[in-house]
Design an enzyme around this catalytic site. Structure first.
Site, short mmCIF file in Angstrom:
data_model
loop_
_atom_site.label_atom_id
_atom_site.label_comp_id
_atom_site.label_asym_id
_atom_site.label_seq_id
_atom_site.Cartn_x
_atom_site.Cartn_y
_atom_site.Cartn_z
N TYR A 96 -97.55 -89.54 -107.45
CA TYR A 96 -96.75 -88.41 -107.95
C TYR A 96 -95.29 -88.58 -107.51
O TYR A 96 -94.36 -88.47 -108.31
CB TYR A 96 -97.33 -87.12 -107.38
N SER A 112 -104.97 -76.46 -109.49
CA SER A 112 -104.01 -75.84 -108.59
C SER A 112 -104.61 -74.88 -107.57
O SER A 112 -104.17 -73.73 -107.42
CB SER A 112 -102.90 -75.15 -109.38
N SER A 113 -105.58 -75.41 -106.83
CA SER A 113 -106.08 -74.64 -105.69
C SER A 113 -104.96 -74.46 -104.68
O SER A 113 -104.89 -73.44 -103.98
CB SER A 113 -107.27 -75.36 -105.04
N GLY A 118 -108.49 -79.96 -105.30
CA GLY A 118 -108.10 -81.30 -105.72
C GLY A 118 -108.59 -81.68 -107.10
O GLY A 118 -108.81 -82.85 -107.38
N GLY A 123 -106.94 -80.57 -110.03
CA GLY A 123 -105.88 -80.37 -111.00
C GLY A 123 -105.82 -78.95 -111.55
O GLY A 123 -105.14 -78.70 -112.54
N ASP A 180 -92.32 -80.41 -115.43
CA ASP A 180 -91.68 -79.32 -114.66
C ASP A 180 -90.60 -79.85 -113.72
O ASP A 180 -89.52 -79.30 -113.64
CB ASP A 180 -92.71 -78.43 -113.94
N ASP A 222 -96.94 -74.56 -111.01
CA ASP A 222 -98.19 -74.01 -110.46
C ASP A 222 -97.95 -72.66 -109.78
O ASP A 222 -98.69 -71.70 -109.98
CB ASP A 222 -98.79 -74.98 -109.43
N HIS A 265 -96.10 -83.24 -116.07
CA HIS A 265 -95.01 -84.01 -115.45
C HIS A 265 -93.66 -83.69 -116.11
O HIS A 265 -92.77 -84.53 -116.11
CB HIS A 265 -95.31 -85.51 -115.50
#
Ligand code: ADP
Ligand code: MG
Length: 462
Positions: free
Chosen positions: A258, A140-141, A136, A138, A46, A208, A44
């Site tokens: 988020y 970063s798919s 999903g 975390g 970036d 990401d 948190h």
């Protein structure tokens, strides 16, 4: 037992088989791939223009396909977790007909990429997506899908170099008919981030996409999310292991929370009179805090949480899955209940409400921690790196409030084991994964200890 990550070759072969099955036994002509990532520290930060320290993974998304005549843009995902239908025909965006978000949701990442792709118009195409990045979790798919698909489009229509670009000083030439992709990697990451903002509805930072584009084998990347410059940090010590543990809790709350967190950070920066929280200091924050309600008093977290305290300050006993075990509690976690009365003079200077204060204090502390952690790793100070990881986890749990019980349990279970340097939740939170730094010879007992706590998925090297 750790399950093995499928190799890149295996994924390309799976995607090729599916493509042939779906499209008249034709072999695809193009293949592109991009990695998922794990963030070692700097969560948190970036979107607050701070620092992050992610590394690209051998978990990747692969897109195979071919150009086709006409206006079709047919894409099929092999992912069971993507919403239905798995096969979509997206209309090609062209001048005057941009791409809009719609259903299924997973295709919005692709609609967004087609919309922001820097070399339009696109030809028609058919493509298949396969991925070893869990969706999903975390890791970063989403960015790996965006970057792989962008790379696929780059190969589908290699950028024409317009006449005006060949002769930039010749003002007599007509402007180029095509927009063109100059191959700039940072611009590619920004286009992928834009796709996630405008079409998937996630106001993510740049981490990401940037690490998915720039990641290097055997290195993490220290990224300055303001200048977008990155420095490779070598991770080649054979005596060390990073263990990624998937809690299997899906971060379904994440997108709304988020956006909320992001709004709270913007509010804090604006109250502090700063362009972003990157520009704020602990002193700025202290001067602007209302002091209403319980909170921890902020000071440099590294001064509060001593590594030795983490080990010896207090031991609690908990029961999970009918197994009894003990875990140590860090000193500043214990301090939480005692450090929240502030003086009247501070109250009169009050501007930040308690929640906003805590969000900002996480971000300001995390930006410092990320720089210190990168330095520690470079110097081979792994104890120090591990200590900072734990401070980061505690801050995400207590101040930013994005952890959950499963993640806390995984971190605690890892921290019990001798040879573990540090552990923390990683990514946006509300589920997903933890990352643990440990000595290579501690891997089996660490896995064993974690398996005593919950069902988990382990990603081993090929
Ligand atoms: P993360 O990026 O941490 O995995 P996100 O919620 O940001 O989690 O992104 C996950 C979403 O991205 C999925 O729900 C899906 O919509 C999309 N996605 C990612 N990879 C794929 C894939 N291989 N096929 C289809 N959709 C995908
Ligand atoms: Mg994502």
């Amino acid at each position: 037992m750790a399950s093995l990550v499928p190799s890149l070759g295996q994924l390309v072969s799976d995607a090729t088989c599916l493509f042939k099955k779906l499209f008249n036994d034709e072999a695809p002509k193009i293949a592109a791939c991009a990695p998922g990532r794990v963030n070692l520290i700097g969560d948190h930060t970036d979107y607050n223009q701070g620092y992050v320290l992610p590394m690209a993974l051998s978990l990747v998304t692969v897109v195979v396909g071919s150009a086709s005549s006409g206006q079709e843009a047919i894409i099929v995902t092999a992912s069971e977790l993507a919403d239905e239908p798995k096969k979509v025909d997206l209309s090609l965006p062209n001048e005057g007909f941009p791409s809009f978000p719609g259903l299924p949701h997973w295709a919005n990442y692709l609609r967004g990429i087609m919309h922001h792709y820097r070399a339009l118009p696109l030809p028609g195409f058919r493509a298949v997506v396969v991925s070893s990045v869990p969706l999903g979790s975390g890791l970063s798919s989403s960015a790996s899908l965006e970057v792989a698909f962008y790379t696929f489009l780059q190969q589908l229509r290699p950028a024409p170099v317009p006449a005006a670009a060949k002769h930039p000083h010749n003002m007599m030439l007509p402007p180029p008919r095509f927009t063109f992709d100059d191959g700039d990697k940072v611009a590619k990451a920004i286009a992928c981030q834009q796709a996630e903002h405008t079409h998937a509805g996630v106001p993510c930072g740049i981490m990401d996409q940037l690490v998915s584009v720039l990641g290097m084998e055997g290195h993490a990347l220290l990224i300055d999310c303001r200048s977008l410059e990155s420095i490779p940090v070598p991770l080649s010590d054979p005596g060390l292991v990073f263990l990624i543990t998937n809690s299997n809790v899906k971060h379904s709350l994440a997108s709304s929370e988020y956006a909320l967190r992001r709004g709270q950070c913007e509010k804090a920066a604006s109250i502090l009179g700063k362009p972003s929280l990157r520009d704020a200091t602990v002193n700025d924050l202290e001067d602007s805090h209302s002091g209403h309600g319980p909170t921890m008093k902020i000071s440099d977290p590294s001064m509060i949480s001593k590594w030795e305290d983490f080990h010896y300050s207090r031991v609690s006993t908990y029961s999970y899955c009918s197994t009894l075990f003990v875990f140590p509690v860090p000193a500043w976690h214990c301090n939480k209940l005692t450090l929240y009365s502030l003086s009247p003079s501070q109250e009169s200077r009050a501007q930040l409400d308690d929640v906003t204060y805590r969000r900002a204090s996480h971000v300001i502390g995390e930006i410092c921690r990320t720089l210190k952690a990168a330095e520690s790793f470079k110097n081979g100070s792994f104890q120090e790196f591990g200590k900072i990881m734990v401070e980061s986890h505690n801050s995400l749990r207590d101040l930013y409030e994005v952890s959950c019980k499963d993640l806390d349990d995984l971190v605690c279970a890892a921290m019990e084991v001798e040879g573990v340097f540090g552990s923390r939740m990683t990514g946006g939170g509300f589920g997903g994964c933890t990352i643990t730094l440990l000595k290579a010879d501690a891997i089996h007992r660490t896995i064993q200890n974690i398996q005593g706590v919950c069902i988990l998925e382990l990603f081993g090297p090929h």
